[in-house]
Every structure is written in structure tokens, then in C-alpha cells.
Design a protein around this motif. Structure first.
Motif, PDB file in Angstrom:
ATOM      1  N   GLU A  94     -27.841 -11.027 -17.949  1.00 49.58           N
ATOM      2  CA  GLU A  94     -27.596 -11.242 -16.517  1.00 49.58           C
ATOM      3  C   GLU A  94     -28.412 -12.431 -16.009  1.00 49.58           C
ATOM      4  O   GLU A  94     -27.944 -13.245 -15.225  1.00 49.58           O
ATOM      5  CB  GLU A  94     -27.975  -9.982 -15.724  1.00 49.58           C
ATOM      6  N   TRP A  95     -29.637 -12.496 -16.487  1.00 51.38           N
ATOM      7  CA  TRP A  95     -30.585 -13.500 -15.997  1.00 51.38           C
ATOM      8  C   TRP A  95     -30.097 -14.919 -16.257  1.00 51.38           C
ATOM      9  O   TRP A  95     -30.262 -15.806 -15.411  1.00 51.38           O
ATOM     10  CB  TRP A  95     -31.950 -13.274 -16.649  1.00 51.38           C
ATOM     11  N   VAL A  96     -29.485 -15.154 -17.445  1.00 51.66           N
ATOM     12  CA  VAL A  96     -29.077 -16.525 -17.775  1.00 51.66           C
ATOM     13  C   VAL A  96     -27.866 -16.974 -16.966  1.00 51.66           C
ATOM     14  O   VAL A  96     -27.551 -18.156 -16.928  1.00 51.66           O
ATOM     15  CB  VAL A  96     -28.762 -16.713 -19.282  1.00 51.66           C
ATOM     16  N   LYS A  97     -27.198 -16.020 -16.316  1.00 51.02           N
ATOM     17  CA  LYS A  97     -25.997 -16.409 -15.575  1.00 51.02           C
ATOM     18  C   LYS A  97     -26.304 -17.341 -14.417  1.00 51.02           C
ATOM     19  O   LYS A  97     -25.454 -18.112 -13.986  1.00 51.02           O
ATOM     20  CB  LYS A  97     -25.254 -15.156 -15.080  1.00 51.02           C
ATOM     21  N   GLN A  98     -27.551 -17.290 -13.919  1.00 57.87           N
ATOM     22  CA  GLN A  98     -27.927 -18.208 -12.849  1.00 57.87           C
ATOM     23  C   GLN A  98     -27.901 -19.660 -13.321  1.00 57.87           C
ATOM     24  O   GLN A  98     -27.888 -20.581 -12.515  1.00 57.87           O
ATOM     25  CB  GLN A  98     -29.318 -17.861 -12.311  1.00 57.87           C
ATOM     26  N   PHE A  99     -27.910 -19.843 -14.653  1.00 57.74           N
ATOM     27  CA  PHE A  99     -27.857 -21.214 -15.169  1.00 57.74           C
ATOM     28  C   PHE A  99     -26.444 -21.565 -15.614  1.00 57.74           C
ATOM     29  O   PHE A  99     -26.246 -22.458 -16.440  1.00 57.74           O
ATOM     30  CB  PHE A  99     -28.842 -21.368 -16.329  1.00 57.74           C
ATOM     31  N   ASP A 100     -25.479 -20.806 -15.103  1.00 55.39           N
ATOM     32  CA  ASP A 100     -24.085 -21.132 -15.342  1.00 55.39           C
ATOM     33  C   ASP A 100     -23.697 -20.927 -16.804  1.00 55.39           C
ATOM     34  O   ASP A 100     -22.840 -21.616 -17.326  1.00 55.39           O
ATOM     35  CB  ASP A 100     -23.801 -22.587 -14.913  1.00 55.39           C
ATOM     36  N   LEU A 101     -24.392 -20.006 -17.472  1.00 58.16           N
ATOM     37  CA  LEU A 101     -24.051 -19.651 -18.844  1.00 58.16           C
ATOM     38  C   LEU A 101     -23.364 -18.283 -18.768  1.00 58.16           C
ATOM     39  O   LEU A 101     -23.847 -17.398 -18.077  1.00 58.16           O
ATOM     40  CB  LEU A 101     -25.325 -19.561 -19.693  1.00 58.16           C
TER      41      LEU A 101
ATOM     42  N   ARG B 144     -29.921 -25.797 -20.877  1.00 57.80           N
ATOM     43  CA  ARG B 144     -30.310 -25.578 -19.487  1.00 57.80           C
ATOM     44  C   ARG B 144     -30.695 -24.114 -19.272  1.00 57.80           C
ATOM     45  O   ARG B 144     -31.527 -23.794 -18.425  1.00 57.80           O
ATOM     46  CB  ARG B 144     -29.156 -25.957 -18.557  1.00 57.80           C
ATOM     47  N   ALA B 145     -30.070 -23.222 -20.061  1.00 56.06           N
ATOM     48  CA  ALA B 145     -30.388 -21.799 -19.936  1.00 56.06           C
ATOM     49  C   ALA B 145     -31.465 -21.362 -20.924  1.00 56.06           C
ATOM     50  O   ALA B 145     -32.338 -20.559 -20.589  1.00 56.06           O
ATOM     51  CB  ALA B 145     -29.120 -20.969 -20.144  1.00 56.06           C
ATOM     52  N   LEU B 146     -31.397 -21.904 -22.161  1.00 49.25           N
ATOM     53  CA  LEU B 146     -32.329 -21.436 -23.198  1.00 49.25           C
ATOM     54  C   LEU B 146     -33.767 -21.847 -22.897  1.00 49.25           C
ATOM     55  O   LEU B 146     -34.698 -21.083 -23.187  1.00 49.25           O
ATOM     56  CB  LEU B 146     -31.906 -21.963 -24.571  1.00 49.25           C
ATOM     57  N   ALA B 147     -33.961 -23.032 -22.334  1.00 51.86           N
ATOM     58  CA  ALA B 147     -35.329 -23.482 -22.066  1.00 51.86           C
ATOM     59  C   ALA B 147     -36.029 -22.528 -21.081  1.00 51.86           C
ATOM     60  O   ALA B 147     -37.124 -22.044 -21.374  1.00 51.86           O
ATOM     61  CB  ALA B 147     -35.331 -24.913 -21.548  1.00 51.86           C
ATOM     62  N   PRO B 148     -35.411 -22.228 -19.941  1.00 49.42           N
ATOM     63  CA  PRO B 148     -36.060 -21.239 -19.065  1.00 49.42           C
ATOM     64  C   PRO B 148     -36.067 -19.828 -19.647  1.00 49.42           C
ATOM     65  O   PRO B 148     -37.007 -19.076 -19.398  1.00 49.42           O
ATOM     66  CB  PRO B 148     -35.235 -21.292 -17.777  1.00 49.42           C
ATOM     67  N   LEU B 149     -35.056 -19.492 -20.443  1.00 53.20           N
ATOM     68  CA  LEU B 149     -35.035 -18.162 -21.062  1.00 53.20           C
ATOM     69  C   LEU B 149     -36.229 -17.993 -21.997  1.00 53.20           C
ATOM     70  O   LEU B 149     -36.865 -16.941 -22.032  1.00 53.20           O
ATOM     71  CB  LEU B 149     -33.731 -17.950 -21.845  1.00 53.20           C
ATOM     72  N   ARG B 150     -36.535 -19.063 -22.740  1.00 56.44           N
ATOM     73  CA  ARG B 150     -37.664 -19.038 -23.666  1.00 56.44           C
ATOM     74  C   ARG B 150     -38.946 -18.679 -22.885  1.00 56.44           C
ATOM     75  O   ARG B 150     -39.733 -17.845 -23.319  1.00 56.44           O
ATOM     76  CB  ARG B 150     -37.786 -20.420 -24.316  1.00 56.44           C
ATOM     77  N   LEU B 151     -39.112 -19.280 -21.725  1.00 54.62           N
ATOM     78  CA  LEU B 151     -40.289 -18.993 -20.903  1.00 54.62           C
ATOM     79  C   LEU B 151     -40.238 -17.575 -20.344  1.00 54.62           C
ATOM     80  O   LEU B 151     -41.235 -16.854 -20.333  1.00 54.62           O
ATOM     81  CB  LEU B 151     -40.369 -19.983 -19.734  1.00 54.62           C
ATOM     82  N   HIS B 152     -39.060 -17.222 -19.875  1.00 51.23           N
ATOM     83  CA  HIS B 152     -38.860 -15.910 -19.254  1.00 51.23           C
ATOM     84  C   HIS B 152     -39.182 -14.791 -20.239  1.00 51.23           C
ATOM     85  O   HIS B 152     -39.916 -13.853 -19.920  1.00 51.23           O
ATOM     86  CB  HIS B 152     -37.410 -15.819 -18.771  1.00 51.23           C
ATOM     87  N   VAL B 153     -38.646 -14.924 -21.459  1.00 46.93           N
ATOM     88  CA  VAL B 153     -38.885 -13.909 -22.490  1.00 46.93           C
ATOM     89  C   VAL B 153     -40.363 -13.889 -22.873  1.00 46.93           C
ATOM     90  O   VAL B 153     -40.971 -12.821 -22.993  1.00 46.93           O
ATOM     91  CB  VAL B 153     -38.001 -14.185 -23.726  1.00 46.93           C
TER      92      VAL B 153
ATOM     93  N   ASP C 240     -22.194 -22.737 -26.204  1.00 45.29           N
ATOM     94  CA  ASP C 240     -21.556 -23.514 -25.138  1.00 45.29           C
ATOM     95  C   ASP C 240     -21.803 -24.994 -25.418  1.00 45.29           C
ATOM     96  O   ASP C 240     -22.301 -25.348 -26.476  1.00 45.29           O
ATOM     97  CB  ASP C 240     -22.164 -23.133 -23.775  1.00 45.29           C
ATOM     98  N   MET C 241     -21.473 -25.834 -24.436  1.00 41.89           N
ATOM     99  CA  MET C 241     -21.812 -27.238 -24.579  1.00 41.89           C
ATOM    100  C   MET C 241     -23.335 -27.355 -24.588  1.00 41.89           C
ATOM    101  O   MET C 241     -24.035 -26.583 -23.928  1.00 41.89           O
ATOM    102  CB  MET C 241     -21.223 -28.054 -23.423  1.00 41.89           C
ATOM    103  N   ARG C 242     -23.822 -28.350 -25.312  1.00 45.02           N
ATOM    104  CA  ARG C 242     -25.256 -28.455 -25.547  1.00 45.02           C
ATOM    105  C   ARG C 242     -26.071 -28.471 -24.244  1.00 45.02           C
ATOM    106  O   ARG C 242     -27.091 -27.776 -24.124  1.00 45.02           O
ATOM    107  CB  ARG C 242     -25.532 -29.725 -26.361  1.00 45.02           C
TER     108      ARG C 242
END
Length: 585
Positions: free
Chosen positions: A343-350, A403-412, A396-398
RNA sequence: GGGGCCGUAGCUCAACUUGGUUAGAGCGUCGGACUGUCGAUCCGAAGGUUGAGGGUUCGAGUCCCUUCGGCCUCGCCA
């Protein structure tokens, strides 16, 4: 009555001496007989006693004192009676027996308690910043800010740099951030812009032979405010002639290490690690990586291309990629927690995340069933995934995965408590490309169009502009960009070429950058520089997340100054004088 | 421009599941008592357009709409 001592000064060695202290009433305790006043200034607190046996008149006046009134008191420093000492404050062994009292200014009841502010909203604090600033912890922030600024000033002065002031009323540059505009009264219909940075001026100073320039200067960008961003902010701006990128990084590292000595618990090891922009994007998905923990992003596009999971296959076939992170110990997470990330990554349009757990006997859960044993082993190997890990993938496209994985890495990492809060990982991110392809296909630049490409990459500018690397360097601390700089283009041909690639016509170049082009045609030295966001440096060094705390009078999210209420409407007469008409409202 | 959280006394908060009499508490303020406190203590009091406006309802702090303000966030930030 003139002050002789700061409040925190009187100690046992001063017993018997008469002192005069000035400050604000931090607290008052009226015992009917004795009246105690805790007097505060920027250094600390001292207790003043008013005894009716010494002076009935003084005692009566002291009894009327209230919090935050501004007073001066003189009296004899006395030892406190046994058992009445207060070891919690440095002056707690003594007190001042009041002999004289001058009330400068009584205070209306303060809107919040200065010494026990609790969780007062920033809104209230900024509206009454003059009260807020009396708080010792707030004073400490501005004292530290001062020391950081002085350290930089002293350092660059000693290295032969000259501080030069550049104009605030300057020329609008439509690229980059939105400008703040100032109407020109003598030139109706024309506008100055407040500088987004002194970039071109400092380059001109180099052409002018200043050789080494620095400035601590306000910059203005009319973009949305964030906790880490203000419409006006302070930069430490540096430029040097006849140097290369290593000289700038070297001197900046020395300056930073000096500044870090102001916070002795935060040690830097020099030289700082450097990673390339390409490397940072590949491993962390961002040009401002947080190196306090690993959990790097891995790419499994090659494996995903042939796998049985349609989403992965389609992503790769559609020109995208499959990238993800491996969360050590993440297999212990519940389905709900994993769904939370999705759910969290959806804010980054993923659209979501694919996942599976690594257990002793292979993959489990999520999309595990789509992978052969061989595919699973390759994936596990790539992430060095041990049993007990959780793998999270974005397909998805790179630019969207990252754009989502970088903040996800921090979030996790935050969720898993993987970030050591006392660590300070400062690094350089170098060699950014000269151009980037915006989502609408247009060419933009990660830095600015005055950034010099590597000589060997100049040939790439026309054909493959996004592959041409520049002599650029960003200073990154714990995932936050503190600043950046580059070697500048000093060859007018190259500068012209860059402008043309960006799509400027000859007329546009002359109109916007004519002065720069003329300077580059009149003996421009090779030069390079850097600018640091000082508000961020200060807040990082103090361990504060919100840069507003380090700015005396910051703006709110809507750009409003809570103290003065600016911006406000102006008189019709003023507008008329400037030849400005407002559109309704 | 989009998404979200919040707005009740000077400050920080409460008023519940499900709308129900006079909206409560702590701190602060004001008055009184008290000669060793230090976030003093004790007794008493004042203090509210529930951000504003509109609507639904017999009845709104509570539900709906609009608006203002604060905060977070995406976009934006050469």
C-alpha cells in the motif's frame, strides 16, 4: 544598574560579592514571607531571594513579578542554607540576596511556558518567536548555527578566499525553480528576480580574476515548502579558479571536518567515499543514498524476462525492469505488514510489490510458485539472501521502480530498526550525466547547464546526451543532499553546444546568457565550485529533522511568516506606482 | 495541481462504541494563605462563537458541504 554577570556565572567562589544580573523571570515562588525568583538569560538560571526582613518594599515589589517580565537585580551572592541546594543547575549552590530591583518591562502572560513548553505547536511558537527564542534549547541551536558559520568563514578566509556580495535584485532565469519576482519601478513592466543561487555571478567573478570566492548568502526559490525546504534559504557558496574537481572536494572535506569537530561525537573519516551517479542510482535508486545501512537494490530483469510470472515478464518485455530489495529477517513479517508496504509504495505511483520469503527449503509465499529452483537460486544469490529474508520486487519502467524502491529501502530500514542513529555517513556522488530525459521526453539537466562534461564525453553530447558524464559532485549525508557543485564550462564553444542541445535559439541564448557568453570569450579561467545548503548542515549537525528549527524566522508551508503575517496586500497606490494590476481576488 | 492528518479555554488534551441536559482536566491566569522553595504547596475563582459559514435533525463539538489555517506527502525543487 548595569549587568556585571550572566545568570549562570555566580558560583561558590563569588560568595560575598555583590553582582548585578539581568534577564527574564523564568519562575516565581511566593511563600508569603520569602519570594524566590528564577532569573534566566541565554546562559542559564540563577535564584534570587527577596526577604522582607531585608527590605519590605523590595519584597512587596518582587511579589508582583510574573513569568517573562524583564528585570535587573543586584545583590550579594550567598551560600544557600544546607539542604536547600539545587544540584540540577550549575548555580544551585548559591543564590542572590536581592538588594535592588529594576523592572524593565512586565510581561503579559506568555502564550506557553518557556521552560516547560511541552508539545507546543510550531504555529504558536513561531507566532511568539520572541518567547520561543528565550528557551535554552532554542538558543543552543542558534549558537551552534553561529559557530558553524564562523568556522566556515574563518576557514575560507585563512585559505585566501574573498567574500563577495552578489546582487539580490537580478535577472529571471525561466529554467530551474520558479523565481520570486520584484517589479522595477523605474522600468515599468520589467521585473527583477531574486537569485536562486549566485551561480553565474560567481563564475563572472572568476573571469574577473577574484581567484577564490566564497559567500554565505540567501537564495530564493518559489517552490512548495517542506520540512527540509524553505522559500528562502542560506547557502555556503564557493568558487575557485585554476582548479579541478578534486581540489574542490578536497577543500570542502577539510571544511566539513572542521565543522564536524563542533559536534565531537560525530566523527568523519577522510577522504570521503565517492561513488558515481550511475552507481548510486543502480545500488540505491537515488542520487542521494543513505549509506548507514546496506540493503542495496538488486536487479533481476534478466532472470525475470524468462520466468513464469507474467507481471515480471511483461515489465521487462515492455522496456522496463524488475528490481527489488532483500530484507534480512523480513520473513518473520506478517502478511499484513507486507501488504502495508505494498500500500505504501502506491503513493509513488507504483501499482504494487511482488514478494516472497526465503526459507530453509526454498522460496515461500507471495509469488514464490512462479519460479523454478534454478531461477530462485539465481535470485537468492544475487541478493545474497539467507533463509529468513524477505524479497520485495517492483516491476515497471526503471524511473518508476526506483522512485518507489529508494524510499521503500529507507522505510523498511526504519521499520526494521536497521539505521544506526549516531552514524554520520558523508559521501560524494560524482559524474552525474549532463542531461536527463524528462518523462515528457524533453532534455533537462540534473545539475545546471554550466556543468562541464568530461573531455572524453564531449563527443557524446549531440548523439547520446544522457550518457555524457560531467565533472560534478554532490555532497550527501545520510541520504540528504547537503550540496553540490562542478567544474564549470569555460569553453564558449562547449557552452554554446549545451545551450543548443537544450533547444535554445541563438536569440534566446543571447537574451538570457549573453553576459556569460561574453565573459567566456574574454579570458575565462578554468574554474569550479560548490554550494552547500547551510540550513541542512546545521540541522543535521544538531540532529534536527526540520530546518525551520534552525532558522530564526521561517515560513510556514504556505510561505507565510507567522510573526509578521507576510506576505500581505499592499496599498493600491503602491501597485499603481509599479504599474501593476492584480487580477481580482 | 493531487492524496492524507489536524483545528475544542492562553497552552496541551478529553468529551467513547451509536448525535442527547449546563463541553471537562492538567498547566497557566486572577484572588487568598504560607519564611527555604526550585515544575513549591493548600483554598477559591474566572476563562469557550468547539477555526469560520451553511446544511441535515426535535436536537450537532460529534454527520454532510463549503471555506480559512497548520502539518505530512506526491508532483515541483536548473
Amino acid at each position: 544598574m548595569k549587568r556585571t554577570h550572566y545568570c549562570e556565572r555566580p558560583r561558590e567562589s563569588d560568595i560575598g560579592n555583590t553582582v548585578t544580573v539581568s534577564g527574564w523571570v523564568a519562575n516565581w515562588r511566593d511563600h508569603g514571607g520569602l519570594v524566590f525568583i528564577d532569573l534566566r538569560d541565554r546562559t542559564g538560571i540563577v535564584q534570587v531571594v527577596f526577604n522582607p526582613e531585608d527590605s519590605a518594599e523590595l519584597h512587596e515589589r518582587a511579589g508582583r513579578l510574573r513569568s517573562e517580565s524583564c528585570i535587573t537585580v543586584s545583590g550579594v551572592v550567598s551560600k544557600r542554607p544546607d539542604g536547600m541546594q539545587n544540584p540540577a543547575i550549575p548555580t544551585g549552590m548559591v543564590e542572590i540576596k536581592a538588594g535592588e530591583l529594576l523592572v524593565h518591562n512586565e510581561s503579559a502572560p506568555p502564550p506557553f511556558d518557556v521552560d516547560n513548553p511541552g508539545e507546543v505547536s510550531l504555529e504558536t511558537r513561531l507566532s511568539y518567536r520572541f518567547i520561543d527564542l528565550r528557551r535554552p534549547e532554542i538558543f543552543r541551536i542558534f549558537h551552534m548555527r553561529h559557530r558553524i558559520l564562523q568556522t566556515f568563514r574563518r576557514f575560507f578566509d585563512e585559505k585566501g578566499f574573498i567574500e563577495v556580495e552578489t546582487p539580490f535584485l537580478t535577472k529571471s532565469t525561466p529554467e530551474g525553480a520558479r523565481d520570486f519576482l520584484v517589479p522595477g519601478r523605474l522600468t515599468p513592466g520589467s521585473f527583477y528576480a531574486l537569485p536562486q543561487s549566485p551561480q553565474l555571478f560567481k563564475q563572472i567573478l572568476m573571469v574577473g580574476g577574484l581567484d577564490k570566492y566564497f559567500q554565505i548568502v540567501k537564495c530564493f526559490r518559489d517552490e512548495d515548502v517542506r520540512a527540509s525546504r524553505q522559500p528562502e534559504f542560506t547557502q555556503l557558496d564557493i568558487e575557485m579558479s585554476f582548479v579541478d574537481e578534486n581540489d574542490i572536494m578536497d577543500i570542502m572535506e577539510k571544511a566539513m571536518s572542521l565543522v564536524f569537530e563542533l559536534a565531537p561525537e560525530k566523527k568523519l573519516s577522510l577522504p570521503l567515499p565517492r561513488l558515481t551517479y550511475g552507481d548510486a542510482m543502480e545500488r540505491y535508486g537515488t542520487d542521494a543514498p543513505d549509506l548507514r545501512f546496506s540493503m542495496e537494490i538488486g536487479d533481476i530483469s534478466d532472470i525475470a524476462a524468462g520466468c513464469g510470472f507474467r507481471v515480471f515478464k511483461n515489465a521487462v518485455e515492455g522496456g522496463g525492469c524488475v528490481r527489488g530489495i532483500c530484507v534480512p529477517g523480513g520473513a518473520a513479517m506478517s502478511r499484513g505488514e507486507i501488504d502495508g508496504f505494498i500500500e505504501w509504495v502506491k503513493q509513488f505511483d507504483l501499482p504494487g510489490l511482488a514478494w516472497f520469503k526465503v526459507e530453509d527449503d526454498g522460496p515461500a509465499g507471495g509469488v514464490a510458485k512462479f519460479f523454478s529452483e534454478g531461477e530462485f537460486n539465481s535470485i537468492a544469490e544475487r541478493f545474497n539472501a539467507k533463509p529468513g529474508s524477505l524479497l520485495l520486487f517492483a516491476a515497471d519502467m526503471r524511473h518508476k521502480t526506483d522512485r518507489a524502491l529508494a524510499p521503500l529501502r529507507l522505510h523498511v530500514a526504519e521499520k526494521m530498526d536497521m539505521i544506526p542513529s549516531d552514524k554520520f555517513e558523508l559521501c560524494w556522488v560524482v559524474d552525474a550525466p549532463a542531461f536527463e530525459r524528462a518523462e515528457d521526453g524533453r532534455l533537462t539537466f540534473p545539475h545546471h547547464p554550466f556543468t562541464a562534461p568530461y573531455e572524453e564525453d564531449i563527443g557524446l553530447l549531440e548523439e547520446r546526451p544522457t550518457e555524457a558524464r560531467t565533472k560534478s559532485y554532490d555532497l550527501v549525508l545520510n541520504g540528504v543532499e547537503l550540496g553540490g557543485g562542478s567544474v564549470r564550462i569555460s569553453d564558449p564553444e562547449v557552452q554554446m553546444q549545451v545551450f543548443r542541445i537544450l533547444g535554445y535559439t541563438q536569440d534566446e541564448i543571447e537574451d538570457r546568457f549573453g553576459f556569460l557568453m561574453r565573459a567566456l570569450n574574454h579570458g575565462a579561467p578554468p574554474h569550479a565550485g560548490i554550494a552547500l545548503g547551510l540550513d541542512r548542515v546545521v540541522s543535521k549537525l544538531l540532529g534536527i529533522d526540520d530546518i525551520r528549527e534552525t532558522i530564526a524566522f521561517p515560513k510556514t508551508q504556505r510561505g507565510i511568516c507567522m510573526l509578521t503575517g507576510a506576505p500581505t496586500r499592499v496599498e493600491e497606490k503602491q501597485l499603481k506606482e509599479l504599474g501593476i494590476a492584480t487580477s481580482g481576488q
